[in-house]
Design an enzyme around this catalytic site. Structure first.
Site, PDB file in Angstrom:
ATOM      1  N   GLY A 117       8.902  33.363  -5.273  1.00  0.00           N
ATOM      2  CA  GLY A 117       9.767  33.091  -4.123  1.00  0.00           C
ATOM      3  C   GLY A 117       9.568  31.698  -3.570  1.00  0.00           C
ATOM      4  O   GLY A 117      10.541  30.986  -3.269  1.00  0.00           O
TER       5      GLY A 117
ATOM      6  N   LYS B 157      -3.392  31.570  -4.222  1.00  0.00           N
ATOM      7  CA  LYS B 157      -4.606  32.308  -4.608  1.00  0.00           C
ATOM      8  C   LYS B 157      -4.751  32.559  -6.105  1.00  0.00           C
ATOM      9  O   LYS B 157      -3.828  33.016  -6.752  1.00  0.00           O
ATOM     10  CB  LYS B 157      -4.601  33.664  -3.924  1.00  0.00           C
ATOM     11  CG  LYS B 157      -4.911  33.619  -2.455  1.00  0.00           C
ATOM     12  CD  LYS B 157      -5.148  35.053  -2.001  1.00  0.00           C
ATOM     13  CE  LYS B 157      -5.312  35.152  -0.501  1.00  0.00           C
ATOM     14  NZ  LYS B 157      -4.938  36.504  -0.053  1.00  0.00           N
TER      15      LYS B 157
ATOM     16  N   ARG C  47      18.102  34.781  -2.189  1.00  0.00           N
ATOM     17  CA  ARG C  47      18.178  36.195  -2.571  1.00  0.00           C
ATOM     18  C   ARG C  47      19.503  36.830  -2.171  1.00  0.00           C
ATOM     19  O   ARG C  47      19.981  37.751  -2.845  1.00  0.00           O
ATOM     20  CB  ARG C  47      16.999  36.958  -1.965  1.00  0.00           C
ATOM     21  CG  ARG C  47      15.726  36.643  -2.723  1.00  0.00           C
ATOM     22  CD  ARG C  47      14.514  37.281  -2.101  1.00  0.00           C
ATOM     23  NE  ARG C  47      13.400  37.227  -3.027  1.00  0.00           N
ATOM     24  CZ  ARG C  47      12.150  37.458  -2.682  1.00  0.00           C
ATOM     25  NH1 ARG C  47      11.853  37.764  -1.427  1.00  0.00           N
ATOM     26  NH2 ARG C  47      11.194  37.382  -3.579  1.00  0.00           N
TER      27      ARG C  47
ATOM     28  N   GLY D 132       6.610  38.664  -7.640  1.00  0.00           N
ATOM     29  CA  GLY D 132       5.650  39.703  -8.006  1.00  0.00           C
ATOM     30  C   GLY D 132       6.108  40.502  -9.217  1.00  0.00           C
ATOM     31  O   GLY D 132       5.310  40.808 -10.107  1.00  0.00           O
TER      32      GLY D 132
HETATM   33  P1  ADP Z   1       5.188  31.799  -5.333  1.00  0.00           P
HETATM   34  O1  ADP Z   1       5.826  32.499  -4.152  1.00  0.00           O
HETATM   35  O2  ADP Z   1       6.087  30.781  -5.925  1.00  0.00           O
HETATM   36  O3  ADP Z   1       4.635  32.773  -6.324  1.00  0.00           O
HETATM   37  P2  ADP Z   1       2.685  31.550  -3.939  1.00  0.00           P
HETATM   38  O4  ADP Z   1       3.159  32.541  -2.934  1.00  0.00           O
HETATM   39  O5  ADP Z   1       1.608  31.956  -4.858  1.00  0.00           O
HETATM   40  O6  ADP Z   1       3.931  30.986  -4.778  1.00  0.00           O
HETATM   41  O7  ADP Z   1       2.136  30.265  -3.207  1.00  0.00           O
HETATM   42  C1  ADP Z   1       2.944  29.460  -2.412  1.00  0.00           C
HETATM   43  C2  ADP Z   1       2.157  28.821  -1.318  1.00  0.00           C
HETATM   44  O8  ADP Z   1       1.027  28.151  -1.827  1.00  0.00           O
HETATM   45  C3  ADP Z   1       2.996  27.791  -0.595  1.00  0.00           C
HETATM   46  O9  ADP Z   1       3.292  28.245   0.706  1.00  0.00           O
HETATM   47  C4  ADP Z   1       2.104  26.554  -0.594  1.00  0.00           C
HETATM   48  O10 ADP Z   1       2.065  25.889   0.651  1.00  0.00           O
HETATM   49  C5  ADP Z   1       0.735  27.114  -0.919  1.00  0.00           C
HETATM   50  N1  ADP Z   1      -0.139  26.091  -1.505  1.00  0.00           N
HETATM   51  C6  ADP Z   1       0.091  25.301  -2.562  1.00  0.00           C
HETATM   52  N2  ADP Z   1      -0.907  24.421  -2.753  1.00  0.00           N
HETATM   53  C7  ADP Z   1      -1.808  24.659  -1.771  1.00  0.00           C
HETATM   54  C8  ADP Z   1      -3.058  24.064  -1.398  1.00  0.00           C
HETATM   55  N3  ADP Z   1      -3.569  23.050  -2.087  1.00  0.00           N
HETATM   56  N4  ADP Z   1      -3.696  24.569  -0.317  1.00  0.00           N
HETATM   57  C9  ADP Z   1      -3.181  25.592   0.374  1.00  0.00           C
HETATM   58  N5  ADP Z   1      -2.009  26.200   0.089  1.00  0.00           N
HETATM   59  C10 ADP Z   1      -1.331  25.732  -0.976  1.00  0.00           C
HETATM   60 MG    MG Z   2       4.928  33.491  -2.432  1.00  0.00          MG
END
Ligand code: ADP
Ligand code: MG
Length: 408
Positions: free
Chosen positions: A365, A212, A40, A389
């Site tokens: 991110g 999630k 960033r 987001g």
């Molecule tokens: P982004 O920031 O790219 O939008 P998110 O914040 O939604 O992504 O999710 C990222 C997190 O999801 C990572 O820290 C990763 O460790 C976690 N993650 C991915 N797969 C799993 C899993 N099977 N169980 C728990 N956490 C997970």
């Molecule tokens: Mg994230």
């Protein structure tokens, strides 16, 4: 989009003018306060560099983390000021406060081409207040920092793409007070999102992961009807697997979302693709022993931490002929090397498609951090977005307050 851009501002001339620039410098720090990903900061450089080189007095405002109840040294922008100075190739002063006596004194002392970073904007609770008057009061104080000595209004440049979905004082309200422009980063990001929602070349593949389902439900709903395939991995796949009747052991699963996932599978069954195998372990830890199982055979005492190699193979096949790809959310807990192969494999498939002419965008991110952490070439993708987001809300079809305000 009738938004004035940085080029418009530079054409007007900025020499000696006070400019307030909202950047997104919300970088991850480790326990020792060391920046672990500079993405960033690097993305904020082009706008700041152009303005400083053109002789503006540049005041940067940004947030870091979610400090609660006022200033907290743990969330100081000090490490960011140092790193930004480094990347910018010029000294970046840090004010000891947001809009207090130190910020005012430093703002007054700026000469042409100087860059001043205000302390974490969220140290002032009015920034995120739900009360319009409170936010506006802070916005007025921010605007006052860049006012000319003759009382002429300063200028606001919105370049913190990661926060444009927030109706906050330094993002939204300040733009209602002074002439405003979109920085290069914001302008570029909006252009990319427009391309993902309007003139999308097909086949269009969407890859979603992360932790999630609830975070990404609206985007799943909106993109499932637009995409030709929607690949789901990461922590969110287990709620979908549970909706199919599989037992998911101790994996992340949002019980309250199972019915929604059932409905999505009923409606978009042909579009949604779930993993066929999962890498499981008995605990959430870097040193946990990985084991690959079929996705309908997750043992009761195990949790899924990555998608398996067969899933990577299937997803790769789906992605290989895509002409447009949007990826948001890691396929597994990529922070642990033993559970990073799924994310790496899918990322490589997207890079492969890009090499064959597909237009690919990485949003989120953690996804962007995964690309860098796993040693993948950033230029293997058409675009890596800085705002998770914000991108998602745009793709959900929502209006972003920080963009809308620039249009007026
Ligand atoms: P982004 O920031 O790219 O939008 P998110 O914040 O939604 O992504 O999710 C990222 C997190 O999801 C990572 O820290 C990763 O460790 C976690 N993650 C991915 N797969 C799993 C899993 N099977 N169980 C728990 N956490 C997970
Ligand atoms: Mg994230």
């Amino acid at each position: 989009m009738a938004v004035a851009t940085l080029d418009d501002l530079l054409a007007e001339g900025v020499q000696g003018r006070g400019l307030l620039v909202r950047c997104d410098l919300n970088v991850p720090l480790d326990d020792a306060g060391v920046i672990t990903d500079h993405g960033r900061i690097i993305a904020s450089v082009p706008t700041l560099k152009a303005l400083a080189e053109a002789g503006a007095k540049v005041i940067v405002t940004a947030h870091l983390g979610r400090p609660k109840g006022g200033p907290d040294p743990k969330f100081s922008l000090a490490p960011v000021a140092a790193a930004l100075g480094d990347k910018l190739g010029r000294h970046v002063q840090l004010a000891g406060d947001v809009v207090g006596t130190d910020a005012l004194a430093r703002a007054e002392g700026l000469t042409d081409g100087d860059v001043l970073l205000l302390e974490n904007i969220r140290f002032d609770e009015r920034e995120t207040s739900k009360d319009d008057a409170q936010r506006l009061a802070l916005a007025r104080e921010l605007a006052a920092l860049v006012e000319g000595a003759d009382g002429s209004p300063g200028v606001f440049v919105s370049d913190g793409f990661g926060v444009v979905h927030r109706k906050q004082a330094s993002v939204y309200d300040v733009a209602t007070l002074v002439p405003h422009y979109a920085g290069t980063l914001v302008a570029a990001e909006v252009k990319v999102l427009q391309r993902l929602t309007s003139s999308t070349e097909r086949p269009y593949a969407v890859v979603l992961g992360g932790s999630k389902v609830s975070d990404k439900l609206a985007v799943i709903e909106n993109l499932a009807s637009k995409a030709d395939s929607l690949v789901i991995g990461g922590g969110m796949c287990f709620t979908f697997l549970a909706a199919q009747g599989a037992s998911v052991g101790t994996s992340l699963c949002q019980e309250e979302m199972i019915d929604t996932c059932k409905r999505l599978l009923d409606t978009y069954g042909d579009v949604i693709h779930l993993p066929v195998d999962i890498v499981v372990a008995d605990k959430f830890a870097a040193d946990a022993e990985p084991e690959t199982v079929s996705s309908d055979r997750i043992p009761d005492d195990k949790m899924g931490l990555d998608i398996g190699p067969q899933s990577v193979k299937r997803f790769t096949a789906l992605l290989s002929n895509a002409k447009t790809v949007f990826w948001n959310g890691p396929m597994g807990v990529f922070e642990f090397p033993a559970f990073s192969a799924g994310t790496k494999g899918v990322a490589e498939a997207i890079i492969g498609a890009t090499g064959k002419g597909a237009y690919s965008v990485v949003g989120g991110g953690d996804s962007a951090a995964a690309v860098r952490q796993l040693g993948l070439p950033e230029d293997g993708f058409s675009h890596i977005s800085t705002g998770g987001g914000a991108s998602l809300e745009y793709l959900e079809g929502k209006q972003l307050p920080g963009i809308q305000v620039l249009e007026s």
